[in-house]
Design a protein around this motif. Structure first.
Motif, PDB file in Angstrom:
ATOM      1  N   UNK A  29      -8.868   9.459 -23.147  1.00  0.00           N
ATOM      2  CA  UNK A  29      -8.248  10.816 -22.691  1.00  0.00           C
ATOM      3  C   UNK A  29      -8.695  11.258 -21.454  1.00  0.00           C
ATOM      4  N   UNK A  30      -9.650  12.173 -21.786  1.00  0.00           N
ATOM      5  CA  UNK A  30     -10.298  13.092 -20.622  1.00  0.00           C
ATOM      6  C   UNK A  30     -11.383  12.284 -19.783  1.00  0.00           C
ATOM      7  N   UNK A  31     -10.610  11.527 -18.927  1.00  0.00           N
ATOM      8  CA  UNK A  31     -11.412  10.664 -18.001  1.00  0.00           C
ATOM      9  C   UNK A  31     -10.618  10.658 -16.654  1.00  0.00           C
ATOM     10  N   UNK A  32     -11.542  10.582 -15.888  1.00  0.00           N
ATOM     11  CA  UNK A  32     -10.983  10.683 -14.287  1.00  0.00           C
ATOM     12  C   UNK A  32     -10.375   9.628 -13.800  1.00  0.00           C
ATOM     13  N   UNK A  33     -10.672   8.488 -14.519  1.00  0.00           N
ATOM     14  CA  UNK A  33     -10.228   7.343 -13.928  1.00  0.00           C
ATOM     15  C   UNK A  33      -9.271   6.436 -14.964  1.00  0.00           C
ATOM     16  N   UNK A  54      -1.482  18.458 -14.831  1.00  0.00           N
ATOM     17  CA  UNK A  54      -2.496  18.252 -13.742  1.00  0.00           C
ATOM     18  C   UNK A  54      -3.666  18.413 -14.196  1.00  0.00           C
ATOM     19  N   UNK A  55      -4.464  17.472 -14.352  1.00  0.00           N
ATOM     20  CA  UNK A  55      -5.880  17.350 -14.694  1.00  0.00           C
ATOM     21  C   UNK A  55      -6.832  17.694 -13.544  1.00  0.00           C
ATOM     22  N   UNK A  56      -7.951  18.332 -13.559  1.00  0.00           N
ATOM     23  CA  UNK A  56      -9.072  18.279 -12.623  1.00  0.00           C
ATOM     24  C   UNK A  56     -10.226  18.030 -13.118  1.00  0.00           C
ATOM     25  N   UNK A  57     -10.888  16.965 -12.435  1.00  0.00           N
ATOM     26  CA  UNK A  57     -12.290  16.537 -12.769  1.00  0.00           C
ATOM     27  C   UNK A  57     -13.150  16.851 -11.621  1.00  0.00           C
ATOM     28  N   UNK A  58     -14.514  17.197 -12.241  1.00  0.00           N
ATOM     29  CA  UNK A  58     -15.608  17.535 -11.252  1.00  0.00           C
ATOM     30  C   UNK A  58     -16.302  16.374 -11.079  1.00  0.00           C
ATOM     31  N   UNK A  59     -17.356  16.220  -9.886  1.00  0.00           N
ATOM     32  CA  UNK A  59     -17.974  14.919  -9.576  1.00  0.00           C
ATOM     33  C   UNK A  59     -18.768  14.123 -10.394  1.00  0.00           C
ATOM     34  N   UNK A 128      13.296   8.124 -17.166  1.00  0.00           N
ATOM     35  CA  UNK A 128      12.865   7.586 -18.325  1.00  0.00           C
ATOM     36  C   UNK A 128      11.537   8.686 -18.791  1.00  0.00           C
ATOM     37  N   UNK A 129      10.748   9.092 -17.938  1.00  0.00           N
ATOM     38  CA  UNK A 129       9.583   9.951 -18.132  1.00  0.00           C
ATOM     39  C   UNK A 129       9.811  11.244 -18.887  1.00  0.00           C
ATOM     40  N   UNK A 130       9.094  11.516 -20.061  1.00  0.00           N
ATOM     41  CA  UNK A 130       8.767  12.585 -20.661  1.00  0.00           C
ATOM     42  C   UNK A 130       7.769  13.607 -20.294  1.00  0.00           C
ATOM     43  N   UNK A 131       6.492  12.914 -19.894  1.00  0.00           N
ATOM     44  CA  UNK A 131       5.320  13.355 -19.509  1.00  0.00           C
ATOM     45  C   UNK A 131       4.979  12.674 -18.112  1.00  0.00           C
ATOM     46  N   UNK A 132       4.457  13.605 -17.337  1.00  0.00           N
ATOM     47  CA  UNK A 132       3.739  13.230 -15.980  1.00  0.00           C
ATOM     48  C   UNK A 132       2.500  13.664 -16.063  1.00  0.00           C
ATOM     49  N   UNK A 133       1.544  12.918 -15.948  1.00  0.00           N
ATOM     50  CA  UNK A 133       0.070  13.282 -15.998  1.00  0.00           C
ATOM     51  C   UNK A 133      -0.426  12.969 -14.827  1.00  0.00           C
ATOM     52  N   UNK A 134      -1.059  13.725 -13.981  1.00  0.00           N
ATOM     53  CA  UNK A 134      -1.609  13.270 -12.806  1.00  0.00           C
ATOM     54  C   UNK A 134      -3.312  13.794 -12.643  1.00  0.00           C
ATOM     55  N   UNK A 135      -4.119  12.911 -12.552  1.00  0.00           N
ATOM     56  CA  UNK A 135      -5.513  13.318 -12.457  1.00  0.00           C
ATOM     57  C   UNK A 135      -6.143  13.199 -11.299  1.00  0.00           C
ATOM     58  N   UNK A 136      -6.853  14.474 -10.521  1.00  0.00           N
ATOM     59  CA  UNK A 136      -7.339  14.775  -9.437  1.00  0.00           C
ATOM     60  C   UNK A 136      -9.023  14.976  -9.440  1.00  0.00           C
ATOM     61  N   UNK A 137      -9.746  14.552  -8.480  1.00  0.00           N
ATOM     62  CA  UNK A 137     -10.810  14.941  -8.327  1.00  0.00           C
ATOM     63  C   UNK A 137     -11.226  16.200  -7.047  1.00  0.00           C
TER      64      UNK A 137
END
Length: 208
Positions: A29-33, A54-59, A128-137
């Protein structure tokens, strides 16, 4: 003494199992990559709505912020690596659009790269999508600037198994985007190198 040793072994095993479980949970789950599992994405499902997360991750790869909102209207597909979601401009992280002007789309048809990307991505994002999850640093992008991110979509339900669509991987595999390189030639997306090699071997690019 023997009982004490057995107790210590049990405690040690329990700690190990907890540690492994925590590692697996983060990887899932909670992984930036890493690509999230369908079960991870399903926690954001809202009946009758398309949700943008939208999930934001630190360095250090730690999740530091998450926003979630309903998507009103259509997702804009502005080419192979550009998306406009809920008014936010997203650029698929580390990818460059259209390594060739023409591509072999649907295995038999020659399409322009941009048109093929719009056809494919619109069907997934808007159909088709019900959820869009984008991950950013990028922790705090200036207002109005494009956010570099990796995007994943939950599709399925109503009798169809849930699965995750990896937008980054799809664009590379279909020959619609290429992996960027640093100034010293290193790959910006080593996780997608295999998909790029497979795409090239299948002749999706340079369809002319």
């Amino acid at each position: 003494m023997h009982t004490r040793i057995k107790q210590l072994k049990v405690i040690s095993l329990a700690v190990t199992l907890l540690s492994v479980s925590a590692t697996l949970l983060r990887a899932d789950g909670e992984d930036p990559y890493a690509e999230p599992s369908p079960n991870y994405l399903r926690q954001f499902v809202q009946e009758g709505m398309k949700m943008f997360v939208l999930e934001r991750f630190d360095a250090e790869g730690k999740l530091v912020a998450r926003s979630m909102e309903k998507v009103d209207g259509k997702v804009g597909i502005d080419g192979p690596v550009k998306r406009t979601i809920g008014g936010r401009e997203i650029s698929l992280r580390g990818l460059n659009a259209c390594p060739s002007e023409k591509v072999l789309y649907n295995r038999v048809q020659t399409w322009s790269c941009v048109d093929a990307a719009r056809d494919y991505a619109k069907a997934v994002y808007n159909g088709r999508a019900s959820v869009i999850l984008c991950k950013t640093l990028l922790l705090s992008p200036p207002e109005g600037e494009t956010i570099p991110a990796s995007c994943f979509l939950l599709v399925g339900g109503k009798g169809e198994p849930f699965r995750t669509v990896n937008d980054d991987d799809s664009m590379v595999f279909l020959g619609l985007a290429a992996i960027g390189r640093t100034q010293d030639g290193r790959s910006r997306r080593p996780d997608l190198e295999e998909s790029q090699s497979l795409s090239q071997s299948m002749g999706f690019r340079n369809a002319d």
